[in-house]
Design a protein around this motif. Sequence first.
Motif, PDB file in Angstrom:
ATOM      1  N   LEU B   3       0.848  -1.051  -0.071  1.00 18.57           N
ATOM      2  CA  LEU B   3      -0.044   0.059   0.014  1.00 18.57           C
ATOM      3  C   LEU B   3       0.805   1.227   0.065  1.00 18.57           C
ATOM      4  O   LEU B   3       0.679   2.165  -0.925  1.00 18.57           O
ATOM      5  CB  LEU B   3      -0.811  -0.023   1.156  1.00 18.57           C
ATOM      6  CG  LEU B   3      -1.878   1.053   1.401  1.00 18.57           C
ATOM      7  CD1 LEU B   3      -2.944   1.123   0.094  1.00 18.57           C
ATOM      8  CD2 LEU B   3      -2.661   1.120   2.613  1.00 18.57           C
ATOM      9  N   LEU B   4       1.835   1.201   0.853  1.00 16.71           N
ATOM     10  CA  LEU B   4       2.553   2.597   0.980  1.00 16.71           C
ATOM     11  C   LEU B   4       3.399   2.873  -0.409  1.00 16.71           C
ATOM     12  O   LEU B   4       3.392   3.866  -0.551  1.00 16.71           O
ATOM     13  CB  LEU B   4       3.505   2.448   2.258  1.00 16.71           C
ATOM     14  CG  LEU B   4       4.602   3.614   2.380  1.00 16.71           C
ATOM     15  CD1 LEU B   4       3.688   4.609   3.056  1.00 16.71           C
ATOM     16  CD2 LEU B   4       5.677   3.234   3.406  1.00 16.71           C
ATOM     17  N   THR B   5       3.972   1.818  -0.738  1.00 11.66           N
ATOM     18  CA  THR B   5       4.664   2.020  -2.031  1.00 11.66           C
ATOM     19  C   THR B   5       3.795   2.500  -3.128  1.00 11.66           C
ATOM     20  O   THR B   5       4.191   3.350  -3.916  1.00 11.66           O
ATOM     21  CB  THR B   5       5.284   0.521  -2.446  1.00 11.66           C
ATOM     22  OG1 THR B   5       5.858   0.114  -1.254  1.00 11.66           O
ATOM     23  CG2 THR B   5       6.453   0.827  -3.592  1.00 11.66           C
ATOM     24  N   SER B   6       2.692   1.988  -3.320  1.00  9.59           N
ATOM     25  CA  SER B   6       1.888   2.314  -4.430  1.00  9.59           C
ATOM     26  C   SER B   6       1.428   3.823  -4.074  1.00  9.59           C
ATOM     27  O   SER B   6       1.303   4.647  -5.030  1.00  9.59           O
ATOM     28  CB  SER B   6       0.624   1.385  -4.719  1.00  9.59           C
ATOM     29  OG  SER B   6      -0.418   1.705  -3.851  1.00  9.59           O
ATOM     30  N   ILE B   7       0.765   4.028  -2.891  1.00  3.51           N
ATOM     31  CA  ILE B   7       0.588   5.529  -2.645  1.00  3.51           C
ATOM     32  C   ILE B   7       1.726   6.433  -2.995  1.00  3.51           C
ATOM     33  O   ILE B   7       1.436   7.492  -3.646  1.00  3.51           O
ATOM     34  CB  ILE B   7       0.248   5.554  -1.214  1.00  3.51           C
ATOM     35  CG1 ILE B   7      -1.387   4.994  -1.023  1.00  3.51           C
ATOM     36  CG2 ILE B   7       0.014   7.155  -0.917  1.00  3.51           C
ATOM     37  CD1 ILE B   7      -1.977   5.031   0.274  1.00  3.51           C
ATOM     38  N   LEU B   8       2.921   6.013  -2.474  1.00  4.70           N
ATOM     39  CA  LEU B   8       3.983   6.888  -2.616  1.00  4.70           C
ATOM     40  C   LEU B   8       4.375   7.114  -4.160  1.00  4.70           C
ATOM     41  O   LEU B   8       4.631   8.299  -4.822  1.00  4.70           O
ATOM     42  CB  LEU B   8       5.228   6.490  -2.051  1.00  4.70           C
ATOM     43  CG  LEU B   8       6.455   7.493  -1.914  1.00  4.70           C
ATOM     44  CD1 LEU B   8       5.980   8.779  -1.155  1.00  4.70           C
ATOM     45  CD2 LEU B   8       7.555   6.838  -1.116  1.00  4.70           C
ATOM     46  N   ALA B  14       1.601  12.139  -9.399  1.00  2.00           N
ATOM     47  CA  ALA B  14       0.389  13.138  -9.459  1.00  2.00           C
ATOM     48  C   ALA B  14       1.402  14.420  -9.109  1.00  2.00           C
ATOM     49  O   ALA B  14       0.819  15.699  -9.360  1.00  2.00           O
ATOM     50  CB  ALA B  14      -0.607  12.896  -8.703  1.00  2.00           C
ATOM     51  N   GLY B  15       2.383  14.631  -8.096  1.00  2.00           N
ATOM     52  CA  GLY B  15       3.106  15.770  -7.838  1.00  2.00           C
ATOM     53  C   GLY B  15       3.880  16.401  -8.710  1.00  2.00           C
ATOM     54  O   GLY B  15       4.209  17.455  -8.678  1.00  2.00           O
ATOM     55  N   ASN B 257      -4.118  12.925  -3.954  1.00  2.00           N
ATOM     56  CA  ASN B 257      -4.740  12.291  -4.958  1.00  2.00           C
ATOM     57  C   ASN B 257      -4.748  10.653  -4.993  1.00  2.00           C
ATOM     58  O   ASN B 257      -5.590  10.018  -5.424  1.00  2.00           O
ATOM     59  CB  ASN B 257      -3.836  12.681  -6.274  1.00  2.00           C
ATOM     60  CG  ASN B 257      -4.323  14.131  -7.057  1.00  2.00           C
ATOM     61  OD1 ASN B 257      -5.453  14.307  -6.724  1.00  2.00           O
ATOM     62  ND2 ASN B 257      -3.502  15.008  -7.146  1.00  2.00           N
ATOM     63  N   ALA B 258      -3.465  10.373  -4.461  1.00  2.00           N
ATOM     64  CA  ALA B 258      -3.348   8.750  -4.451  1.00  2.00           C
ATOM     65  C   ALA B 258      -4.224   8.314  -3.356  1.00  2.00           C
ATOM     66  O   ALA B 258      -4.824   7.091  -4.082  1.00  2.00           O
ATOM     67  CB  ALA B 258      -1.630   8.409  -3.918  1.00  2.00           C
ATOM     68  N   LEU B 263      -9.016   4.869  -2.500  1.00  2.00           N
ATOM     69  CA  LEU B 263     -10.454   5.039  -2.203  1.00  2.00           C
ATOM     70  C   LEU B 263     -11.578   4.435  -3.259  1.00  2.00           C
ATOM     71  O   LEU B 263     -12.310   3.552  -2.977  1.00  2.00           O
ATOM     72  CB  LEU B 263     -10.822   5.981  -1.378  1.00  2.00           C
ATOM     73  CG  LEU B 263     -10.109   6.265   0.022  1.00  2.00           C
ATOM     74  CD1 LEU B 263     -10.570   7.716   0.595  1.00  2.00           C
ATOM     75  CD2 LEU B 263     -10.732   5.248   1.147  1.00  2.00           C
ATOM     76  N   GLN B 264     -11.385   5.052  -4.310  1.00  2.00           N
ATOM     77  CA  GLN B 264     -12.382   4.896  -5.525  1.00  2.00           C
ATOM     78  C   GLN B 264     -12.101   3.673  -5.942  1.00  2.00           C
ATOM     79  O   GLN B 264     -13.144   3.030  -6.342  1.00  2.00           O
ATOM     80  CB  GLN B 264     -12.117   6.066  -6.388  1.00  2.00           C
ATOM     81  CG  GLN B 264     -13.004   7.142  -6.551  1.00  2.00           C
ATOM     82  CD  GLN B 264     -12.736   8.330  -6.990  1.00  2.00           C
ATOM     83  OE1 GLN B 264     -11.488   8.568  -7.402  1.00  2.00           O
ATOM     84  NE2 GLN B 264     -13.534   9.367  -7.072  1.00  2.00           N
TER      85      GLN B 264
END
Lengths: 377, 316
Positions: B3-8, B14-15, B257-258, B263-264
């Motif tokens: 999870l953490l990796t994919s969010i980062l 996105a940033g 954004n991530a 969540l979506q």
Amino acid sequence: MNLPYRVTLEKRLDAPRIVVWLVPVVSILVALAFGAIVLAVAGADPLEAYGQILTGAFGSLTAWLDGEFYAVSETVVRTVPLILTGLAVAVAFRMRFWNIGAEGQLVFGGVFAAWVALFLPGVIPGIPQTLWVYLPLMAVVAVAGGAIWALIPAFLKAYLDVDEIITTIMLNFVAILTYQYLFTGPWKDPEGQGFPGSALFPEFTWLPRLTGRVTLGLVLALAAAVVVWLIFDHTKLGYEIALMGENPEAARYAGVNRAGIIIVVMVLSGGLAGLAGFTETAGISHRLQQGLAIGNGFTGIIVAWVAKLRPGWIVVVAFLLSALFVGGDQLQISMGLPASIGAFFQGMILLFILGGDVFTRYRVKVARRPAAVAVEG
Amino acid sequence: MDLLTSILAIAVFAGASLVYASVGEILTERSGILNLGVEGMMIMGAVTAFAAAVASGNAVVGVVVGGLVGGMLALVHAFLTITLRADQVVSGLALTLAGGGLASFLGQRLGPGGAPLVGMVGPRFRAITIPGLSDIPVIGPAFFDQDALVYLLFLVVPLAWFLLARTRPGLYLRAVGENPQTADAMGIDVFQVRYLYTFVGGVMAGVAGAHLSLAYTPGWTENLTGGRGWIAVALVIFATWDPRKAVAGALLFGGVNAIQFRLQAEGTTIPASLLNMMPYILTIVVLVVITRFESIRKKVGAPAALGLPYNREERT
């Protein structure tokens, strides 16, 4: 750079009347000439396009002779929200409080008005269901809606010194998303069969029409212009707003309460934008649906600045820019040009007005540079 | 990927456009010019970059064109505010309004043979996995499995910081933004410096737009930027005019954004419009916190002459 000519700007203390009048007119003409080039590049005949804009916005002579004033009346319809947002922006900009949030404040006004129309008859059935009770109620609640939304950046600026440009812009997005959530979610018409929008407002909440689709909202907008003019030119508040804008330091010594006046100004500004939300929902759409946030709040910035923040001129400029929108829509129908050309033209006009203003504020002098002397300043 | 990796990873992706736009605006504002036209330059950069990429079949051409268009729009702002001394706030707003209108106009015209660009598929920047580095846990996939424009930032951000903090031109730039009279007396050409960095800021906003239309959400849709230009302007304050901190801010927003995507994707019951509000509300919250924090430390990094026109004849 060593050009043979040297251009200097000398600050004018007082510009001659003719200059004050001529400069904006010439600026707009130059902007339209520039627009003609863009149209030509886009493969459209500029003269035909401008002709179409004119007839699209004002109608033709033959139509007038037949007593057909549909085009002009549509231009007036579009003028109403622009007068109100122009006034909203002018009130804040006069104090150099950069309220870029009229769009969101308008939307919130519309949402609040819609709540009254949709749900108040059910919540308090005792209120007489007539125009004369419901319309003033909706108008007041809409003004409150816009004002509440404007109070967030006002408080943040007044007490925490948070940059109002960013907060007002961000609140636009939040307001628009809230409103979209409402009419596609909880307020969606149960009998709408997938149509994204609220139920139709009951008829006793519709603004009466004067002619065509022009409603009583026009009278409201013109009255608002008079009120703002009175505030600007004939009240202590107006004086304090202007003083804060021109010289905050002097205003402080004169005993102007900075936080207090920011809040009053933003209640006024947000309230005026909220009123535009009322005229658009109660007067035009009669329901909450897509089309309330179409940029009137942003065009209000152009209206206000081109009109030099003067309420009387705001009415005139709002009408002219509305003509550009309505005529621009005509371009899309008759020449297949994107309607967004109207928004582009308005931005251009503002840029040229800004540039042209140098001639009002400064005496522009062009002098031949003495041949031998190269050092300046 | 956990999870953490994919969010980062999504946060970095996105940033990226926010970093380009806000570092550009930092350079512009450091010279004393406030350019609120970022959103307009960004969206014009996005549409022209995509159009150029489609026409040439080459995404790099797109970036160059998008950057130049952004820079040219910035020069309009520079001419109005530096030479003609127009109000910087209103000029920037005008640029955003005109840019938005022109971009949607061009979006319907700039396709091959005057066709609309909407819905068209064109060249794009794809992720390039860097062997070795991308195997580092967490950081590897997030930072070393990205597109070329993200990698370019690894160069641009340190350079921007170094320029500002450690070089003579950077000192001149800061001097012009803090006290143009003194800078002028030192022999620095105030007008030239301001024109230059306003242009640079515009180029970077244009490239930011190009990253959106060529990598992040490839293609052209109306309102593609969705207020990112404004978030970039807010990030400048968040970063207190320091390019390094702009990266932190952009990652924060990218992270939101991530989380939103996450969540979506997991089929949350929270309505999309409420999720979409998060970046905007976060911007306000962060701005409030930073403003409070900085005013307590009595060190708000705003250049002293920000927003003020410079006039050689009027010495104050």
